[in-house]
Design an enzyme around this catalytic site. Structure first.
Site, PDB file in Angstrom:
ATOM      1  N   ASN A  86       0.601  -1.146  -0.063  1.00 14.62           N
ATOM      2  CA  ASN A  86       0.090   0.110  -0.089  1.00 14.62           C
ATOM      3  C   ASN A  86       0.855   1.079  -0.051  1.00 14.62           C
ATOM      4  OD1 ASN A  86      -2.751   1.587   0.482  1.00 14.62           O
ATOM      5  ND2 ASN A  86      -0.982   2.060   2.394  1.00 14.62           N
ATOM      6  N   ARG A 139       0.697 -12.279   3.533  1.00 11.69           N
ATOM      7  CA  ARG A 139      -0.268 -11.598   4.389  1.00 11.69           C
ATOM      8  C   ARG A 139      -0.316 -10.311   3.661  1.00 11.69           C
ATOM      9  NH1 ARG A 139      -0.004  -6.886   7.433  1.00 11.69           N
ATOM     10  NH2 ARG A 139      -1.320  -7.101   9.482  1.00 11.69           N
ATOM     11  N   ASP A 172      -1.140  -6.614   3.432  1.00 12.01           N
ATOM     12  CA  ASP A 172      -1.057  -5.491   4.430  1.00 12.01           C
ATOM     13  C   ASP A 172      -2.176  -4.644   4.078  1.00 12.01           C
ATOM     14  OD1 ASP A 172       0.041  -4.301   6.950  1.00 12.01           O
ATOM     15  OD2 ASP A 172       0.638  -2.843   5.565  1.00 12.01           O
ATOM     16  N   GLU A 189      -5.167  -8.615   5.490  1.00 11.88           N
ATOM     17  CA  GLU A 189      -5.499  -7.788   6.663  1.00 11.88           C
ATOM     18  C   GLU A 189      -6.376  -6.712   6.276  1.00 11.88           C
ATOM     19  OE1 GLU A 189      -3.921  -4.317   9.587  1.00 11.88           O
ATOM     20  OE2 GLU A 189      -3.337  -4.659   7.334  1.00 11.88           O
ATOM     21  N   HIS A 244       0.412  -8.642  16.197  1.00 13.80           N
ATOM     22  CA  HIS A 244       1.496  -7.487  16.326  1.00 13.80           C
ATOM     23  C   HIS A 244       0.809  -6.169  16.746  1.00 13.80           C
ATOM     24  CE1 HIS A 244       0.554  -7.299  12.366  1.00 13.80           C
ATOM     25  NE2 HIS A 244       1.146  -6.338  12.263  1.00 13.80           N
TER      26      HIS A 244
HETATM   27  C1  NOJ Z   1      -0.780  -2.853   9.060  1.00 11.51           C
HETATM   28  C2  NOJ Z   1       0.318  -3.684  10.120  1.00 11.51           C
HETATM   29  O1  NOJ Z   1      -0.495  -4.715  10.786  1.00 11.51           O
HETATM   30  C3  NOJ Z   1       0.502  -2.658  10.959  1.00 11.51           C
HETATM   31  O2  NOJ Z   1       1.424  -2.976  11.953  1.00 11.51           O
HETATM   32  C4  NOJ Z   1       1.349  -1.340  10.259  1.00 11.51           C
HETATM   33  O3  NOJ Z   1       1.634  -0.258  11.142  1.00 11.51           O
HETATM   34  C5  NOJ Z   1       0.351  -0.711   9.211  1.00 11.51           C
HETATM   35  N1  NOJ Z   1      -0.209  -1.829   8.648  1.00 11.51           N
HETATM   36  C6  NOJ Z   1       1.202   0.042   8.307  1.00 11.51           C
HETATM   37  O4  NOJ Z   1       1.770  -0.727   7.315  1.00 11.51           O
END
Ligand code: NOJ
Length: 545
Positions: A103, A199, A201, A244, A309
């Site tokens: 992204n 995974r 993001d 995610e 996390h």
């Molecule tokens: C989602 C991730 O899980 C997170 O840790 C991160 O800060 C943001 N995306 C930005 O990449």
């Protein structure tokens, strides 16, 4: 359907390489250390490792700020070390998926540096610019309270750039065909090195139009996901995309598209209501959420988790519900973050209460979907609230009651992050070596849950339904697959409960696993007695066909 969709019966374990095991002795975890500790994951029964970002990065967001998609940050080793680790994991029958963070890039990435310094650079259009400050600059921040804008002015570019996350993470223009091609190239590279998928993001932002002025109908936001999935499937059969995406359930069918876009999506909705259920001591919020949960067909599957996390994001609860969860699980302001979440690990949230912890993990493995564990959860690690933001839940793995918890032989002052050394959750009290020895430990219980789940494909593969046992505090689920049936029952209340177990077509329930050892078969209509926070998994009549 043939049972060859490995991820539907997988046990996923997330590792931050930097925090897991330091083999080189410089104070930072590395690939050689992770390869060394695969024994632990094998003993636990993990079938798939998800690696948090390990690419070159200034590391201002735990590696989610990348400067080179085709390498390994030298702090964690070399590409050669990565390949050695992949080989060792494969040797033990474990798959590996990695974070794909496309992204945005770090603003230190050479692409952004080229884009900002020359308006005519081919990379200019790889990012999202505006000559004027956009009106919505102070709306839609992902980290409210820490981030105050989603657009920042770049003096060199003399323009504003979009960043949905921190200002050092510039959003890529994913409508640009050159960017899309590069994303596929990155996927191809890591697939060639043997990963079993990604995974993905920040998917909702990845497919956003990002403020671009586009002709209506000229941009299908989901087409990128289809392209990525198609490409991946052509390059490596059996590879998966795990999204995610903290989305409302109504958006899920478009994300899954029968598994032709996302194979799996983290179920944030279920996660938040599960915590509300734990906070309230009743199964009702979880049951209600399951009732409304879309059932992905074909290749689709939900991924379930307790903690990860990031913060425990409770943003999809009502204000009153969130306040209730905060009061029960993280009442102190220092525990709360981004006006919506808790920066805590599970064990301290449940006050180290073993019965509640075991109940929560039994649920994780019993809920329909694929379970995902965050490193350190298997031993009940705690958090360090003295660290900023989400760092609180990312302290180094606690291996033993040894200097630096056995994580590193470096001088303590040189560790990547302080080891949790105080209180009930300090490494002296919570560590792998001690829990391997102790029969009633959390590690032993989770290992048993993993083994049982792996031999109960009804849960990952089967059809499921809620069973009404006439009580709000109990969640009972029944799964069927190829003629075999399994029932799981969880008591959210601290009080013992008893009720007759009656399910159409089932005459006899054989114990598979429970919070206590001795348990005999139950016949239809007989009473099931459960302890406070008790749970049991039962196999029903009929062999699997
Ligand atoms: C989602 C991730 O899980 C997170 O840790 C991160 O800060 C943001 N995306 C930005 O990449």
């Amino acid at each position: 359907m043939m049972p060859n969709l490995w991820y539907k019966n997988a046990i996923v374990y997330c590792v931050d390489v930097e925090k897991f095991m330091d083999a080189s002795g410089d104070g930072t975890g590395d690939f050689a250390g992770l390869a060394d500790r695969l024994d632990h994951l094998e003993r636990l029964g993990v079938t798939c490792i998800w690696l948090n970002p390990f690419f070159p990065s200034p590391n201002r967001d735990n590696g989610y700020d990348i400067t080179d998609y085709y390498g390994v940050d030298p702090r964690y080793g070399t590409l050669g070390d990565f390949v050695e680790f992949m080989h060792a994991a494969r040797d033990r029958g474990m798959r590996v998926i990695i974070d794909l963070v496309v992204n945005h890039t770090s603003t230190d990435h050479p692409w952004f540096q080229a884009a900002r310094s020359d308006e005519n650079s081919p990379f200019r259009d790889w990012y999202v610019w505006s000559k004027e400050k956009p009106e919505n600059a102070h709306e839609g921040m992902v980290f409210p309270g820490v981030q105050d804008s989603i657009w920042s002015y770049d003096r060199t570019a003399k323009a504003w750039y979009l960043h949905r996350f921190y200002d050092h993470q510039a959003d890529l223009n994913t409508a640009n065909p050159a960017v899309r091609e590069e994303i596929l190239k990155i996927m191809g590279f890591w697939l060639a090195l043997g990963v079993s998928g990604f995974r993905l993001d920040a998917v909702p932002f990845l497919i956003d139009t990002k403020g671009m002025k586009l002709e209506p109908g000229s941009f299908d936001p989901y087409s990128l996901l289809t392209e990525m999935h198609d490409f991946m499937a052509w390059r490596r059969a059996g590879a998966v995309l795990l999204a995610e995406a903290n989305i409302p359930y109504s958006d899920a069918p478009a994300y899954f598209d029968g598994g032709d876009r996302m194979n799996m999506i983290f179920d944030f909705m279920l996660n938040q209501h599960l915590f509300l259920s734990l906070a309230r001591g009743t199964a009702a919020p979880l049951r209600h959420t399951l009732q409304n949960r879309p059932r992905p067909d074909g290749l689709g599957q939900w991924a379930n988790f307790l903690r990860n996390h990031d913060e425990l994001d409770l943003g999809r609860l009502s204000i009153a519900e969130r306040e209730e969860a905060f009061a029960a699980l993280g009442p102190d302001a220092s525990m709360q973050i981004y006006e919506r979440g808790l920066r805590r690990r599970l064990a301290p949230m449940l006050e180290g209460d073993m019965s509640r912890l075991k109940l929560a993990y039994s649920l994780l493995f019993a809920l329909p979907g694929t379970p995902v564990l965050w490193y350190g959860e298997e031993i009940g690690m705690g958090e360090n609230l003295a660290l900023p933001e989400r760092e609180a839940v990312r302290t180094p793995m606690q291996w033993a009651d040894e200097p630096n918890a056995g994580f590193s032989r470096a001088a303590t002052a040189n560790l990547i992050q302080p080891i949790l050394a105080d209180g009930d959750f300090g490494y002296q009290n919570v560590n792998v070596a001690q829990q391997v020895r102790e029969p009633g430990s959390l590690l032993r219980s989770i290992t048993r849950l993993v083994q049982t789940r792996r031999s109960t494909p009804e849960i990952g593969w089967g059809e499921w339904e809620l069973v009404d046992v006439g009580r709000d505090d109990v969640l009972a689920l029944s799964y069927s697959w190829r003629g075999a049936r399994v029932v799981t029952v969880h008591n959210f209340s601290p009080e013992p409960v008893s009720f007759p177990l009656e399910i159409d077509g089932i005459d006899r329930f054989e114990p598979l696993l429970a919070d206590h050892d001795a348990q005999s078969a139950i016949l239809r209509g007989e009473t099931l007695d459960m302890a406070g926070f008790g749970f049991c998994w039962l196999r029903c009549d009929g062999p699997r066909k």
